[in-house]
Design an enzyme around this catalytic site. Structure first.
Site, PDB file in Angstrom:
ATOM      1  N   ALA A 159      39.488  44.163  30.270  1.00 19.46           N
ATOM      2  CA  ALA A 159      38.390  43.459  29.610  1.00 19.46           C
ATOM      3  C   ALA A 159      37.794  44.344  28.515  1.00 19.46           C
ATOM      4  O   ALA A 159      38.039  45.547  28.477  1.00 19.46           O
ATOM      5  CB  ALA A 159      37.318  43.128  30.656  1.00 19.46           C
ATOM      6  N   GLY A 224      50.119  37.933  26.681  1.00 15.62           N
ATOM      7  CA  GLY A 224      49.358  37.636  27.901  1.00 15.62           C
ATOM      8  C   GLY A 224      50.137  36.761  28.868  1.00 15.62           C
ATOM      9  O   GLY A 224      50.435  37.163  30.009  1.00 15.62           O
ATOM     10  N   GLY A 240      38.694  40.775  34.196  1.00 11.94           N
ATOM     11  CA  GLY A 240      38.099  39.859  33.226  1.00 11.94           C
ATOM     12  C   GLY A 240      37.268  38.808  33.941  1.00 11.94           C
ATOM     13  O   GLY A 240      36.821  39.012  35.081  1.00 11.94           O
ATOM     14  N   GLY A 245      40.830  34.949  36.185  1.00  9.86           N
ATOM     15  CA  GLY A 245      41.393  35.273  37.500  1.00  9.86           C
ATOM     16  C   GLY A 245      42.017  34.075  38.190  1.00  9.86           C
ATOM     17  O   GLY A 245      43.091  34.183  38.786  1.00  9.86           O
ATOM     18  N   GLU A 262      40.088  41.788  39.349  1.00  9.99           N
ATOM     19  CA  GLU A 262      38.750  42.396  39.229  1.00  9.99           C
ATOM     20  C   GLU A 262      37.969  41.502  38.277  1.00  9.99           C
ATOM     21  O   GLU A 262      38.064  41.628  37.061  1.00  9.99           O
ATOM     22  CB  GLU A 262      38.864  43.815  38.656  1.00  9.99           C
ATOM     23  CG  GLU A 262      39.587  44.793  39.550  1.00  9.99           C
ATOM     24  CD  GLU A 262      38.737  45.228  40.746  1.00  9.99           C
ATOM     25  OE1 GLU A 262      37.548  44.866  40.825  1.00  9.99           O
ATOM     26  OE2 GLU A 262      39.292  45.920  41.620  1.00  9.99           O
ATOM     27  N   CYS A 296      30.274  44.267  34.672  1.00  6.08           N
ATOM     28  CA  CYS A 296      30.569  43.342  35.762  1.00  6.08           C
ATOM     29  C   CYS A 296      29.557  43.546  36.889  1.00  6.08           C
ATOM     30  O   CYS A 296      29.274  42.637  37.656  1.00  6.08           O
ATOM     31  CB  CYS A 296      31.990  43.550  36.272  1.00  6.08           C
ATOM     32  SG  CYS A 296      32.340  45.254  36.699  1.00  6.08           S
TER      33      CYS A 296
HETATM   34  P1  NAD Z   1      38.119  37.797  29.504  1.00  8.73           P
HETATM   35  O1  NAD Z   1      38.421  37.084  30.759  1.00  8.73           O
HETATM   36  O2  NAD Z   1      37.714  36.994  28.317  1.00  8.73           O
HETATM   37  O3  NAD Z   1      39.370  38.694  29.043  1.00  8.73           O
HETATM   38  C1  NAD Z   1      39.882  39.741  29.849  1.00  8.73           C
HETATM   39  C2  NAD Z   1      41.300  40.066  29.417  1.00  8.73           C
HETATM   40  O4  NAD Z   1      42.160  38.979  29.758  1.00  8.73           O
HETATM   41  C3  NAD Z   1      41.488  40.267  27.899  1.00  8.73           C
HETATM   42  O5  NAD Z   1      42.415  41.322  27.689  1.00  8.73           O
HETATM   43  C4  NAD Z   1      42.081  38.940  27.465  1.00  8.73           C
HETATM   44  O6  NAD Z   1      42.825  39.022  26.257  1.00  8.73           O
HETATM   45  C5  NAD Z   1      42.976  38.643  28.659  1.00  8.73           C
HETATM   46  N1  NAD Z   1      43.405  37.246  28.802  1.00  8.73           N
HETATM   47  C6  NAD Z   1      42.705  36.107  28.577  1.00  8.73           C
HETATM   48  N2  NAD Z   1      43.456  35.020  28.852  1.00  8.73           N
HETATM   49  C7  NAD Z   1      44.670  35.462  29.275  1.00  8.73           C
HETATM   50  C8  NAD Z   1      45.871  34.824  29.707  1.00  8.73           C
HETATM   51  N3  NAD Z   1      45.995  33.508  29.739  1.00  8.73           N
HETATM   52  N4  NAD Z   1      46.905  35.603  30.077  1.00  8.73           N
HETATM   53  C9  NAD Z   1      46.804  36.971  30.051  1.00  8.73           C
HETATM   54  N5  NAD Z   1      45.704  37.618  29.630  1.00  8.73           N
HETATM   55  C10 NAD Z   1      44.645  36.878  29.246  1.00  8.73           C
HETATM   56  O7  NAD Z   1      36.950  38.866  29.839  1.00  8.73           O
HETATM   57  P2  NAD Z   1      36.076  39.758  28.852  1.00  8.73           P
HETATM   58  O8  NAD Z   1      35.091  38.894  28.130  1.00  8.73           O
HETATM   59  O9  NAD Z   1      36.951  40.684  28.058  1.00  8.73           O
HETATM   60  O10 NAD Z   1      35.294  40.675  29.906  1.00  8.73           O
HETATM   61  C11 NAD Z   1      34.130  40.285  30.574  1.00  8.73           C
HETATM   62  C12 NAD Z   1      34.433  39.761  31.972  1.00  8.73           C
HETATM   63  O11 NAD Z   1      35.176  40.725  32.713  1.00  8.73           O
HETATM   64  C13 NAD Z   1      33.177  39.521  32.784  1.00  8.73           C
HETATM   65  O12 NAD Z   1      33.325  38.344  33.538  1.00  8.73           O
HETATM   66  C14 NAD Z   1      33.092  40.753  33.676  1.00  8.73           C
HETATM   67  O13 NAD Z   1      32.324  40.556  34.841  1.00  8.73           O
HETATM   68  C15 NAD Z   1      34.537  40.982  33.971  1.00  8.73           C
HETATM   69  N6  NAD Z   1      34.790  42.362  34.367  1.00  8.73           N
HETATM   70  C16 NAD Z   1      35.085  42.607  35.695  1.00  8.73           C
HETATM   71  C17 NAD Z   1      35.277  43.903  36.128  1.00  8.73           C
HETATM   72  C18 NAD Z   1      35.557  44.202  37.577  1.00  8.73           C
HETATM   73  O14 NAD Z   1      36.017  45.293  37.852  1.00  8.73           O
HETATM   74  N7  NAD Z   1      35.313  43.299  38.504  1.00  8.73           N
HETATM   75  C19 NAD Z   1      35.215  44.976  35.210  1.00  8.73           C
HETATM   76  C20 NAD Z   1      34.936  44.693  33.876  1.00  8.73           C
HETATM   77  C21 NAD Z   1      34.719  43.374  33.471  1.00  8.73           C
END
Ligand code: NAD
Length: 506
Positions: A159, A224, A240, A245, A262, A296
């Site tokens: 993320a 992705g 993310g 997820g 995560e 997060c």
């Molecule tokens: P996001 O879900 O928009 O993107 C995360 C990643 O997923 C990016 O690299 C994105 O390009 C990729 N992605 C998106 N669609 C995909 C697909 N179809 N196939 C493969 N990859 C894909 O999240 P964000 O805005 O970058 O980050 C914020 C979010 O992440 C918040 O919800 C936050 O709580 C969460 N987060 C969780 C943790 C944890 O450890 N639990 C840590 C950091 C952030």
């Protein structure tokens, strides 16, 4: 203004986003731009990988795995130790780049690099501790044991808000476990990923192991989705949003691949009647407004005993009014910008809906009249049951909810979809223990007299329910990156069968 810093990290105006045992100069995809969210200015451009380059990168990670898995664990640990040393040398510069790309303040940018260094140190020790059990066999002259083998090339999707540390949680552990790594970073922080790759790939090459750490920045279509569907990647570790997820679990599950998820959090702090309020206010403020609410683990809900509700809201409101908001690289600033315009819009929209649902904004919530995506953190009086309180808006909004009994507080704490982190401020031992008991918090992380954010790497990090159930970093998280093999060895001349089964032939 920051050209020298970028140069020191080896970054030019246009960088390739793809690297296996060497950098691929033209990885064939579109170009994207990285912006500084504090002033909207461009930091540099990145050429993305196309589908063919993705295929090549994973192919090389598969080839590198063949040699890496047979390299002794402690030797793999030595490579990771040198990576940790290289990161130590670049801590200030890399930390500053994280600040520039994500808007987190200097100490948090550097703290993120420290987390990578800590993960390297932890993993070096781990490289000599990948233990299996020896198990008593029911058969005479038989021995049973478990061993842990490397799993394969691991896909790591990260993320924007922890553009380097989350990679380290995965990659350092995966590497000592004998896995190779293919990293797809967020397109919102591509330069941090490239700078990390430059540091790490150089060490890996010098140590004779190019191709262990691989980078593949690309679109969802070219990189992705192919990662999720790629049987050459037995494990996908994805960090993310919950929405991401659900999708990853479904697609990777369809091929019975493994996942570490995560995902989002909607974390709460309970303030009980006996709480030390000085401690609580400080802990809540860091958890709620640190990283401008873009962790997060950010505290998004504050569940306060009714006897303290007004006092806590007043004290927090006073603290919020004096928050230093500004350029995240300036000394003394505690709140930087949000990552982009959509994040500002999401915050404004959430506050509008909160008001419509009966909430009251006590302080904050306005956009600052200056370039960049700056907002005032918002504190909102809320009631249990407001729909917006159940959502993770990735911005600094804290909903304060009153409660009467601890049962009620725990029920409010547990009623959301996510289950990442939780905290209680209390000096009552019985309350603290109830909160940590099986009928207490349902989260992956539960703290007493500490806020919800700022976890140490020594523990397993992750959450339950819609947070995905994955665990990364410390404790025994390493087991997810290896395959377990149960072995039975017969050193006798008979062939007794388990459970007394007889099968005499010949
Ligand atoms: P996001 O879900 O928009 O993107 C995360 C990643 O997923 C990016 O690299 C994105 O390009 C990729 N992605 C998106 N669609 C995909 C697909 N179809 N196939 C493969 N990859 C894909 O999240 P964000 O805005 O970058 O980050 C914020 C979010 O992440 C918040 O919800 C936050 O709580 C969460 N987060 C969780 C943790 C944890 O450890 N639990 C840590 C950091 C952030």
């Amino acid at each position: 203004m920051f050209d020298d810093l970028l140069k020191r990290l080896g970054l030019g105006p246009v960088e390739s986003g793809a690297c296996h045992e060497r950098w691929i100069e033209d990885p064939g995809g579109e170009e994207i731009e990285s912006f500084n969210p504090a002033d909207g200015k461009s930091l540099g451009r990145v050429k993305l990988a196309n589908g063919a380059v993705y295929d090549e990168v994973v192919g090389r990670a598969v080839e590198a795995f063949a040699g890496w898995r047979m390299t002794p664990g402690p030797h793999r640990g030595e490579v990771v130790r040198k990576i940790g040393e290289a990161l130590r040398e670049r801590k200030a510069d890399l930390g500053m780049l994280i600040t520039l790309e994500t808007g987190k303040i200097r100490s948090e940018g550097e703290g993120e690099v420290q987390e990578m260094i800590d993960m390297a140190d932890f993993s070096v020790g781990l490289s000599r501790q990948l233990y299996g059990l020896t198990i008593a066999s029911e058969r005479p002259r038989h021995r049973m044991m478990e061993q842990w083998h490397p799993l394969g090339p691991i896909g790591v999707i990260t993320a924007f808000n922890f553009p380097a540390a989350v990679w380290a949680w995965n990659a350092m552990v995966a590497a000592v476990c004998g896995d190779t790594v293919v990293w797809k970073p967020s397109p919102l922080a591509p330069l941090t990923a490239i700078a990390v790759q430059k540091i790490v790939a150089k060490v890996a090459e010098e140590e004779g192991f190019p191709g262990v750490f691989n980078l593949c920045l690309g679109s969802i279509e070219d990189v992705g989705e192919p990662m999720l569907n790629d049987r050459r990647l037995p494990l996908i570790s994805a960090t993310g949003s919950c929405r991401l997820g659900y999708h990853v679990a479904e697609v990777v599950g369809r091929r019975l691949g493994r996942t570490i998820l995560e995902l989002g959090g909607n974390n709460a702090v309970i303030v009980a009647p006996s709480a030390d309020l000085d401690l609580a206010i400080r802990g809540i403020a860091f958890a709620a407004v640190g990283t401008a609410g873009q962790r997060c683990t950010t505290a998004r809900r504050l569940i306060v005993h009714e006897s303290l509700y007004e006092a806590v809201v007043d004290r927090l409101a006073r603290a919020y009014r004096t928050l230093p908001i500004g350029n995240p690289w300036d000394d003394g600033v505690l709140v930087g910008p949000l990552i982009h315009e959509q994040a500002v819009e999401a915050m404004t929209d959430a506050l509008r809906r909160a008001t419509e649902q009966g909430g009251e904004v006590v302080v904050g919530g306005k956009r600052l009249d200056r370039p960049g995506c700056f907002v005032e953190p918002a504190l909102v009086r809320a009631k249990p049951g407001m729909a917006i309180v159940g959502e993770e808006t990735f911005a600094p909004i804290l909903y304060a909810i009153p409660y009467r009994t601890l049962d009620e507080a725990i029920a409010i704490q547990n009623e959301v979809e996510q289950g990442l982190t939780s905290a209680i401020f209390t000096r009552d031992l019985l309350e603290a223990e109830r909160f940590l008991s099986p009928e207490g918090s349902d989260c992956g992380i539960a703290n007493v007299n500490i806020g919800t954010s700022g976890a140490e790497i020594g523990g397993a990090f992750g959450g339950e329910k819609a947070t995905g159930g994955g665990r990364e970093a410390g404790s025994d998280s390493w087991k997810a990156y290896m395959r377990r093999q149960t072995c039975t060895i017969n050193y006798g001349r008979q062939l007794p069968l388990a459970q007394g089964v007889r099968f005499d032939v010949g």
